[in-house]
Design an enzyme around this catalytic site. Structure first.
Site, PDB file in Angstrom:
ATOM      1  N   LEU A  90      42.267  19.496  20.190  1.00 60.25           N
ATOM      2  CA  LEU A  90      41.336  19.160  18.802  1.00 60.25           C
ATOM      3  C   LEU A  90      41.449  20.480  18.213  1.00 60.25           C
ATOM      4  O   LEU A  90      40.566  21.604  18.315  1.00 60.25           O
ATOM      5  CB  LEU A  90      39.823  18.504  19.414  1.00 60.25           C
ATOM      6  CG  LEU A  90      39.706  17.375  20.208  1.00 60.25           C
ATOM      7  CD1 LEU A  90      38.467  16.962  20.460  1.00 60.25           C
ATOM      8  CD2 LEU A  90      40.737  15.813  19.637  1.00 60.25           C
ATOM      9  N   SER A  91      41.938  20.426  17.231  1.00 63.00           N
ATOM     10  CA  SER A  91      41.661  21.230  16.211  1.00 63.00           C
ATOM     11  C   SER A  91      40.408  22.345  15.911  1.00 63.00           C
ATOM     12  O   SER A  91      39.457  21.855  15.826  1.00 63.00           O
ATOM     13  CB  SER A  91      42.638  21.257  14.869  1.00 63.00           C
ATOM     14  OG  SER A  91      43.444  21.136  14.895  1.00 63.00           O
ATOM     15  N   CYS A  92      40.451  23.973  15.234  1.00 66.41           N
ATOM     16  CA  CYS A  92      38.982  23.907  14.957  1.00 66.41           C
ATOM     17  C   CYS A  92      38.597  22.905  14.345  1.00 66.41           C
ATOM     18  O   CYS A  92      38.932  22.711  12.803  1.00 66.41           O
ATOM     19  CB  CYS A  92      38.782  25.577  14.082  1.00 66.41           C
ATOM     20  SG  CYS A  92      39.724  26.157  15.113  1.00 66.41           S
TER      21      CYS A  92
END
Length: 385
Positions: A90-92
């Site tokens: 889950l990206s930043c």
């Protein structure tokens, strides 16, 4: 989960205070609120313990699991490990918000996303467009199935397809927007062919930064500006023969060590990292801050050459390097040429993509590929086919 709600509220407050959510795209904040991040996180996450990635399970340690999901604006949540390294996340949150802002998405837009992962980013896109308008493609069948299940359970209306994102998804073309959640060195022409004239493509580029391209009225090119600085995972379908920093550096002795008078502003600056990425496209560049608060820049070519530049105070930088190439010397020449041109920022750069080539330019696409003294972009790979 109480732990998630508390951490979610805390992260939202930090993002608002830091300006991590673009003020001119207020819908992004609403989408984050409507589609909670933890609903898209698998039961097992991973974190770096200083030596290796180790798992943390929701049932065994719900507080640590929630802390990984909502760690901070600039922290991803690692959702999959392959061969000892992260292969999905889950990206930043700050990067997700920045890329969503770059898409310039409006209700009713038809969107193609490449790289479904856990289905989170597609769900945010769907919140903005309305149901049934977002198609996301995932090469990993297991991830695709999980993302499809979440879409159905949460009623997001996203269509999840299993396939190679490099090929796009022609069955739903043309799209108003195309978004990639993984990095590519060369933007696939299929993405441009499947985007309507005037449509927008947002994708991470290489190992650093992301770009927003607008497709020309005749559909024969796409051009646009760099949008920000961040590292992204590469496409899984791209053969990766590069070695890691540890593999390149090994335990061999330093072949060259010297002091370099490098101005402080050139050691840990995003513009510096970006211009090195443009002019030395085969060199990976990253920084780390040590326990002594000294910043070290690490460079390697993925094969046999490496260099480190460590700030020592007083405007002095300690250079160490080894291998056939002298990467620190190359970096010094690039930065000298960049300074002579007024130190343009990463936001001064853009990219043009044509059917058989692409190139990076500075300030004006009409100037052609960006180059520096002692640097020929056609030799180093600034022009890619």
């Amino acid at each position: 989960m109480l732990q998630c709600e508390e951490r979610r509220a805390r992260l939202a407050a930090v993002m608002d205070k830091s300006g991590a959510r673009p003020a001119d795209s207020s819908w992004i904040r609403d989408a984050f609120a409507a589609r909670p991040r933890h609903l898209f996180a698998p039961d097992r996450l991973w974190y770096w313990d200083g030596h290796a990635y180790v798992p943390v399970d929701r049932k065994a340690d719900p507080q640590r699991w929630a802390a990984e999901v909502y760690a901070g604006p600039d922290d991803p949540a690692i959702t999959q490990i392959t061969g000892g390294v992260p292969s999905s996340s889950l990206s930043c949150p700050a990067i997700i918000a920045d890329m969503l802002d770059s898409v310039m998405l409006e209700p009713g837009h038809r969107v193609l996303e490449l790289g479904a992962g856990q289905g989170y980013n597609a769900a945010l896109l769907d919140w903005r467009t309305g149901p049934g308008l977002v198609t996301t493609v995932e090469v990993d069948p297991t991830l695709a199935a999980a993302a499809q299940d979440r879409s159905e359970v949460l009623g997001t209306g996203v269509a999840v397809q299993t396939g190679d994102g490099e090929l796009g998804w022609p069955d739903g073309a043309p799209y108003d927007r195309v978004v990639s959640t993984y990095a590519v060195e060369s933007v696939p022409w299929a993405w441009i062919e499947q985007t309507r004239p005037g449509g927008r493509i947002v994708t991470p580029w290489g190992r650093l930064g992301h770009v927003a391209l607008t497709v020309a009225d005749d559909g024969k090119s796409a051009t646009g500006w760099m949008q920000g600085l961040a590292a992204f995972m590469p496409s899984r379908t791209t053969p990766e023969a590069r070695r890691s920093w540890r593999q390149v550096r090994g335990d061999r002795p330093t072949e060259d060590e010297r002091a370099l008078a490098l101005p402080p502003g050139r050691r840990n600056d995003g513009n510096v990292l970006f211009v090195l990425r443009v002019c030395l496209p085969d060199v990976e560049v990253f920084t780390r801050t040590g326990d002594d608060h000294r910043v070290t820049g690490f460079l390697h070519d993925g094969h046999s050459s490496w260099a480190t530049l460590t700030a020592c105070g007083g405007g002095t930088t300690l250079v160490r390097q080894g291998g056939p190439r002298r990467l620190a010397d190359e970096a010094e020449r690039v930065l000298d040429g960049w300074a002579q041109q007024g130190e343009p920022s990463l936001y001064d750069f853009g990219m043009t993509v044509l059917p058989d080539t692409q190139f990076t330019w500075c300030k004006d696409p009409g100037t052609g590929p960006y180059g520096l003294p002692h640097h020929d972009p056609t030799l180093s790979g600034n022009r890619a086919s």
